[in-house]
Design a protein around this motif. Structure first.
Motif, PDB file in Angstrom:
ATOM      1  N   ARG A 303       0.824  -1.208   0.000  1.00  0.00           N
ATOM      2  CA  ARG A 303       0.000   0.000   0.000  1.00  0.00           C
ATOM      3  C   ARG A 303       0.861   1.262   0.000  1.00  0.00           C
ATOM      4  NH1 ARG A 303      -2.995  -3.006   3.795  1.00  0.00           N
ATOM      5  NH2 ARG A 303      -1.998  -1.844   5.500  1.00  0.00           N
ATOM      6  N   LEU A 304       2.007   1.205   0.674  1.00  0.00           N
ATOM      7  CA  LEU A 304       2.875   2.380   0.749  1.00  0.00           C
ATOM      8  C   LEU A 304       3.630   2.627  -0.552  1.00  0.00           C
ATOM      9  CD1 LEU A 304       4.396   1.822   4.319  1.00  0.00           C
ATOM     10  CD2 LEU A 304       2.833   3.663   3.662  1.00  0.00           C
ATOM     11  N   VAL A 305       3.997   1.582  -1.261  1.00  0.00           N
ATOM     12  CA  VAL A 305       4.938   1.695  -2.377  1.00  0.00           C
ATOM     13  C   VAL A 305       4.262   1.692  -3.740  1.00  0.00           C
ATOM     14  CG1 VAL A 305       6.841   0.486  -3.549  1.00  0.00           C
ATOM     15  CG2 VAL A 305       6.841   0.696  -1.060  1.00  0.00           C
ATOM     16  N   THR A 306       3.228   0.891  -3.909  1.00  0.00           N
ATOM     17  CA  THR A 306       2.665   0.692  -5.250  1.00  0.00           C
ATOM     18  C   THR A 306       2.213   2.001  -5.881  1.00  0.00           C
ATOM     19  OG1 THR A 306       1.032  -0.571  -6.512  1.00  0.00           O
ATOM     20  CG2 THR A 306       0.330   0.257  -4.379  1.00  0.00           C
ATOM     21  N   GLY A 307       2.557   2.149  -7.159  1.00  0.00           N
ATOM     22  CA  GLY A 307       2.148   3.327  -7.909  1.00  0.00           C
ATOM     23  C   GLY A 307       2.937   4.582  -7.621  1.00  0.00           C
ATOM     24  N   ARG A 308       4.015   4.503  -6.837  1.00  0.00           N
ATOM     25  CA  ARG A 308       4.797   5.683  -6.471  1.00  0.00           C
ATOM     26  C   ARG A 308       6.097   5.761  -7.276  1.00  0.00           C
ATOM     27  NH1 ARG A 308       1.702   9.207  -3.514  1.00  0.00           N
ATOM     28  NH2 ARG A 308       0.309   8.024  -2.177  1.00  0.00           N
ATOM     29  N   ARG A 309       6.539   6.973  -7.527  1.00  0.00           N
ATOM     30  CA  ARG A 309       7.837   7.192  -8.163  1.00  0.00           C
ATOM     31  C   ARG A 309       8.896   7.256  -7.055  1.00  0.00           C
ATOM     32  NH1 ARG A 309       4.405  10.944 -10.243  1.00  0.00           N
ATOM     33  NH2 ARG A 309       5.438  12.624  -9.083  1.00  0.00           N
ATOM     34  N   ILE A 310       9.895   6.381  -7.146  1.00  0.00           N
ATOM     35  CA  ILE A 310      10.856   6.212  -6.051  1.00  0.00           C
ATOM     36  C   ILE A 310      12.268   6.413  -6.579  1.00  0.00           C
ATOM     37  CG2 ILE A 310      11.792   4.562  -4.367  1.00  0.00           C
ATOM     38  CD1 ILE A 310       9.021   3.297  -4.256  1.00  0.00           C
ATOM     39  N   LEU A 311      13.062   7.130  -5.798  1.00  0.00           N
ATOM     40  CA  LEU A 311      14.476   7.331  -6.117  1.00  0.00           C
ATOM     41  C   LEU A 311      15.311   6.874  -4.929  1.00  0.00           C
ATOM     42  CD1 LEU A 311      16.147  10.287  -7.904  1.00  0.00           C
ATOM     43  CD2 LEU A 311      17.027   9.625  -5.652  1.00  0.00           C
ATOM     44  N   SER A 331       5.503  -3.084  -7.186  1.00  0.00           N
ATOM     45  CA  SER A 331       4.938  -2.356  -8.336  1.00  0.00           C
ATOM     46  C   SER A 331       4.955  -0.836  -8.176  1.00  0.00           C
ATOM     47  CB  SER A 331       3.500  -2.825  -8.593  1.00  0.00           C
ATOM     48  OG  SER A 331       3.458  -4.214  -8.797  1.00  0.00           O
ATOM     49  N   PRO A 332       6.129  -0.233  -7.966  1.00  0.00           N
ATOM     50  CA  PRO A 332       6.161   1.240  -8.000  1.00  0.00           C
ATOM     51  C   PRO A 332       5.948   1.738  -9.425  1.00  0.00           C
ATOM     52  CG  PRO A 332       8.386   0.366  -7.874  1.00  0.00           C
ATOM     53  CD  PRO A 332       7.459  -0.817  -7.740  1.00  0.00           C
ATOM     54  N   ALA A 333       5.543   2.996  -9.547  1.00  0.00           N
ATOM     55  CA  ALA A 333       5.348   3.558 -10.890  1.00  0.00           C
ATOM     56  C   ALA A 333       6.674   3.636 -11.638  1.00  0.00           C
ATOM     57  CB  ALA A 333       4.709   4.939 -10.786  1.00  0.00           C
ATOM     58  N   SER A 334       7.742   3.981 -10.938  1.00  0.00           N
ATOM     59  CA  SER A 334       9.081   4.010 -11.537  1.00  0.00           C
ATOM     60  C   SER A 334      10.099   3.904 -10.411  1.00  0.00           C
ATOM     61  CB  SER A 334       9.307   5.293 -12.344  1.00  0.00           C
ATOM     62  OG  SER A 334       9.254   6.431 -11.491  1.00  0.00           O
ATOM     63  N   LEU A 335      11.293   3.468 -10.773  1.00  0.00           N
ATOM     64  CA  LEU A 335      12.374   3.312  -9.800  1.00  0.00           C
ATOM     65  C   LEU A 335      13.650   3.875 -10.404  1.00  0.00           C
ATOM     66  CD1 LEU A 335      13.447   2.210  -7.108  1.00  0.00           C
ATOM     67  CD2 LEU A 335      13.743  -0.012  -8.211  1.00  0.00           C
ATOM     68  N   VAL A 336      14.224   4.879  -9.735  1.00  0.00           N
ATOM     69  CA  VAL A 336      15.466   5.506 -10.184  1.00  0.00           C
ATOM     70  C   VAL A 336      16.559   5.143  -9.184  1.00  0.00           C
ATOM     71  CG1 VAL A 336      16.622   7.668 -10.759  1.00  0.00           C
ATOM     72  CG2 VAL A 336      14.173   7.399 -11.210  1.00  0.00           C
ATOM     73  N   VAL A 337      17.635   4.539  -9.675  1.00  0.00           N
ATOM     74  CA  VAL A 337      18.741   4.102  -8.826  1.00  0.00           C
ATOM     75  C   VAL A 337      19.957   4.968  -9.140  1.00  0.00           C
ATOM     76  CG1 VAL A 337      20.074   2.134  -8.006  1.00  0.00           C
ATOM     77  CG2 VAL A 337      17.807   1.764  -9.000  1.00  0.00           C
ATOM     78  N   VAL A 338      20.443   5.674  -8.133  1.00  0.00           N
ATOM     79  CA  VAL A 338      21.559   6.612  -8.308  1.00  0.00           C
ATOM     80  C   VAL A 338      22.763   6.094  -7.527  1.00  0.00           C
ATOM     81  CG1 VAL A 338      22.357   8.985  -7.974  1.00  0.00           C
ATOM     82  CG2 VAL A 338      19.950   8.534  -8.540  1.00  0.00           C
ATOM     83  N   ASP A 339      23.920   6.058  -8.195  1.00  0.00           N
ATOM     84  CA  ASP A 339      25.145   5.660  -7.493  1.00  0.00           C
ATOM     85  C   ASP A 339      26.343   6.096  -8.317  1.00  0.00           C
ATOM     86  OD1 ASP A 339      27.300   3.886  -6.189  1.00  0.00           O
ATOM     87  OD2 ASP A 339      25.531   3.340  -5.050  1.00  0.00           O
ATOM     88  N   ILE A 340      27.477   6.278  -7.657  1.00  0.00           N
ATOM     89  CA  ILE A 340      28.716   6.630  -8.330  1.00  0.00           C
ATOM     90  C   ILE A 340      29.473   5.384  -8.793  1.00  0.00           C
ATOM     91  CG2 ILE A 340      30.150   6.656  -6.254  1.00  0.00           C
ATOM     92  CD1 ILE A 340      30.252   9.185  -9.175  1.00  0.00           C
ATOM     93  N   ASN A 341      29.103   4.220  -8.227  1.00  0.00           N
ATOM     94  CA  ASN A 341      29.757   2.945  -8.563  1.00  0.00           C
ATOM     95  C   ASN A 341      29.078   2.355  -9.791  1.00  0.00           C
ATOM     96  OD1 ASN A 341      30.709   0.293  -8.719  1.00  0.00           O
ATOM     97  ND2 ASN A 341      30.845   0.078  -6.497  1.00  0.00           N
ATOM     98  N   GLU A 342      29.639   2.592 -10.951  1.00  0.00           N
ATOM     99  CA  GLU A 342      28.964   2.219 -12.192  1.00  0.00           C
ATOM    100  C   GLU A 342      28.859   0.705 -12.383  1.00  0.00           C
ATOM    101  OE1 GLU A 342      32.258   2.396 -15.617  1.00  0.00           O
ATOM    102  OE2 GLU A 342      31.975   4.312 -14.611  1.00  0.00           O
TER     103      GLU A 342
END
Length: 667
Positions: A303-311, A331-342
């Motif tokens: 309920r907390l996560v579904t449909g949300r844009r998460i970074l 099932s989030p709406a989108s997931l953005v993963v940020v890191d300096i370790n490519e």
């Protein structure tokens, strides 16, 4: 193997004879016919034996004349009873107590019918004692016919395993239902590497009893003596959800023996599934944590996560990657993963795309210290939830490079928090640490300051900011557990800083699950995870050596190296000035900490300038002014660089709440 099994099934169903892996198997009806023919021979022998026994070896003429007719009726009656209960189809390897009861029932029913027929046809020529004796003789002979091959096979396998020098002499801890199922499977396999000596159990009622032919040799405390007496090399733990206290006690008992351990899965306690040797897995440090396992309501997380844009920043690290894995499954709406370790970022995103092919996942290589870059990411993806896990966490390394800890942990956090505020994010969750409480290290002080930074921004933002504070996690990149494993594999020694050093521990999935629930639950600005009781690092090291089948300080020495710069003997989750308000849910508490000082932003500017010019002394002085409970370790640093801000300086409104834009930020 699967194809051969299918061929065998087809041969049985078709009633034909097919070769399977070079072995010709008879069809089921031929096997049943052979079984009934042998039964007929045994029943015949049982009847004549009973008659001879009743008449002391000399049959009278009327009995001798009646026996052939009686035998014919008896064979029909017993044959019908055996077929009726399916006893003509028999597995010599899989038969057990249920099949034995069915055999007795068939013989009892057949004897009752035969006794009725005797009263009708043979009352004068065949005494009732013959029927009774025949029942016992037939039951015995049919039982031997059906169970003797299995017993002989098990005896042969046990003898072979006992003579096999490569077989592991094994004790099973737990003589309950799990131990029974495990023992059956171990004894059934012809190539089983375990030679089970017996079992141990603390239940007084089981002492001296036998389980599948194996004795219950004693209680758990008798393990050291039993292992020495029987030269045991393997201990199999067959107690579902064995408590951490009992697990640690078991390891302490076995600490002076070279013995390895395996345990049944905890899921058996809930699923009551069949246990096989393939399900056994190695005992691990997770089984030693002094607390109960944490359970989560998946529907609540959904309920907390579904449909949300998460970074997620620091998404390729131990905590960040687990956050991405857990939220990706809801099932989030989108997931953005940020890191300096490519490299790690690439591998993580490929894993997520493979597991969740329909999930929009974006991988961003970026440095959180680059404020403009963070702002552009926020404007492009407009995240609703931001999990900030990126941080420098290694205590001794940050003591050597304190300015880097400040740039990344303090001002990197400030950049990400401002991005969340600017793009209208609903919630921002900071991953904090117990080392932020009364810090003795630059790393701990920087994380404490990061908590203050988001509180300062939260006072002027519509975004809900929350810091979640907890201790060490087992298996993370900076945890002692991977280090200890490497040292054990290398033959030692294991290095421990101090014999009395303690730390809080939690496994990564549990910690992250609580972070998601606490951070998104809106409970407060500072959430504290209940980590249970602290663990002595020296005891953890000794237990890991024992779990590896080695003896501490004999096979693998433990060497105490002394506390490193910035380290403490023990950590706490709350400082003296913080007030514990309430426990809001299982394992999550909310604390109220003091607000940042009025001149907080001015002092941040002083810290920023000291870190950018590499003034180690100035960094530590600024940290002490900002965090009075910070006690820096005494170690040589670079020469102080004088950075002076006028006491009466008045910052213009556009600078208040923001870093000086004319000064280039650390890359």
């Amino acid at each position: 193997m699967k194809s051969s099994a299918k061929v065998e099934g087809l041969s049985s169903a078709a009633g034909s004879t097919l070769p399977v892996e070079g072995v010709t198997r008879s069809s089921p009806w031929l096997c049943s016919l052979r079984m009934l023919l042998v039964d007929a021979v045994l029943i015949t022998g049982a009847l004549y034996f009973a008659a001879l026994l009743r008449f002391d070896g000399v049959l009278p003429p009327d009995a001798r004349a009646a026996l052939p007719r009686a035998l014919a009726l008896l064979l029909v009656v017993r044959g019908v009873a055996l077929v009726w209960l399916g006893l003509h189809r028999w597995s010599f390897r899989r038969s057990g107590i249920n099949e034995a009861l069915r055999l007795v029932m068939a013989n009892v029913a057949a004897s009752i019918v035969f006794e009725f027929l005797r009263l009708v046809f043979f009352v004068d020529s065949l005494p009732g004692q013959v029927v009774a004796l025949e029942f016992f003789a037939t039951t015995t002979l049919l039982g031997i016919h059906r169970f003797a091959p299995r017993m002989a096979r098990q005896w042969y396998l046990e003898q072979r395993r006992a003579r096999d020098d490569g077989a592991q002499r094994t004790l099973i801890v737990g003589a309950g239902s799990a131990g029974d199922l495990l023992l059956r499977d171990l004894m059934r396999g012809p190539s089983s590497p375990w030679h089970v000596i017996g079992l141990v159990d603390d239940d007084p009622g089981k002492q001296g009893t036998f389980l599948n032919g194996k004795p219950v040799l004693g209680v758990l405390d008798a393990l050291p003596e039993l292992m020495k007496r029987h030269r045991v090399t393997q201990v199999l733990i067959a107690i579902p959800r064995l408590s951490p206290e009992r697990t640690r006690h078991l390891l302490s008992l076995c600490r002076h023996q070279s013995v390895s351990f395996k345990i049944i899965p905890a899921s058996f306690a809930y699923l009551d599934e069949k246990i096989t040797a393939a399900m056994l897995h190695d005992l691990s440090p997770e089984h030693l944590l002094p607390r109960d396992a944490v359970s989560f309501d998946r529907e609540e997380v959904h309920r907390l996560v579904t449909g949300r844009r998460i970074l997620v920043t620091g998404g390729a690290g131990s905590i960040g990657s687990e956050i991405t894995r857990q939220v990706a499954g809801h099932s989030p709406a989108s997931l953005v993963v940020v890191d300096i370790n490519e490299n790690e970022l690439y591998l993580l995103v490929r894993q997520l795309q493979s597991r969740y092919p329909g999930l929009p996942v974006s991988s961003i290589v970026a440095d959180i210290r680059d404020q403009d870059r963070m702002m552009r990411i926020g404007q492009q993806y407009r995240p609703q939830y931001v999990f900030h896990a990126a941080a420098h966490k290694h205590v001794p390394l940050m003591e050597d490079s304190p300015e880097e800890a400040i740039k990344n942990n303090v001002f990197g956090t400030q950049n990400v928090a401002r991005m969340a505020d600017a793009c209208g994010a609903e919630r921002f969750v900071l991953i904090s640490t117990d080392k932020a409480v009364m810090p003795s290290s630059v790393m701990g002080a920087s994380k404490r300051l990061a908590e203050m930074v988001i509180r300062n921004i939260a006072a002027k933002s519509r975004t809900v900011f929350c810091a979640v504070r907890f201790g060490n996690v087992l298996g993370s990149a900076g945890s002692v557990v991977p280090l200890f494993k490497q040292q054990i594999q290398a033959g030692g020694p294991i290095t421990v800083t101090h014999p009395d050093c303690t730390r809080y521990f939690m496994i990564i999935p549990e910690a992250v699950g609580l972070v998601v629930l606490a951070g998104l639950g809106g409970y407060g600005e500072l959430c504290i995870l209940d980590m249970g009781e602290p663990v002595r690092i020296a005891e953890l090291a000794a237990n890991m050596i024992t779990m590896a089948g080695l003896v501490p300080d004999k096979d693998i020495p433990i060497v105490y190296t002394g506390l490193r710069p910035g380290e403490k003997l023990e950590e706490t989750l709350l400082s003296d000035e913080e007030e514990l308000t309430q426990q809001v849910r299982d394992r999550v508490k909310v604390a109220r900490s003091p607000a940042p000082p009025p001149d907080f932003e001015l002092q941040l500017l002083r810290l920023d300038r000291a870190s950018r010019v590499g003034d180690v002394h100035g960094v530590k002085l600024a940290l002490q002014d900002l965090i009075p409970s910070y006690t820096p370790s005494k170690m040589p640093g670079s020469a102080p660089v004088e950075v002076v801000l006028p006491k009466a300086v008045v910052l213009p409104p556009q600078v208040m709440g923001a870093r000086v834009s004319s000064v280039p930020m650390g890359a």
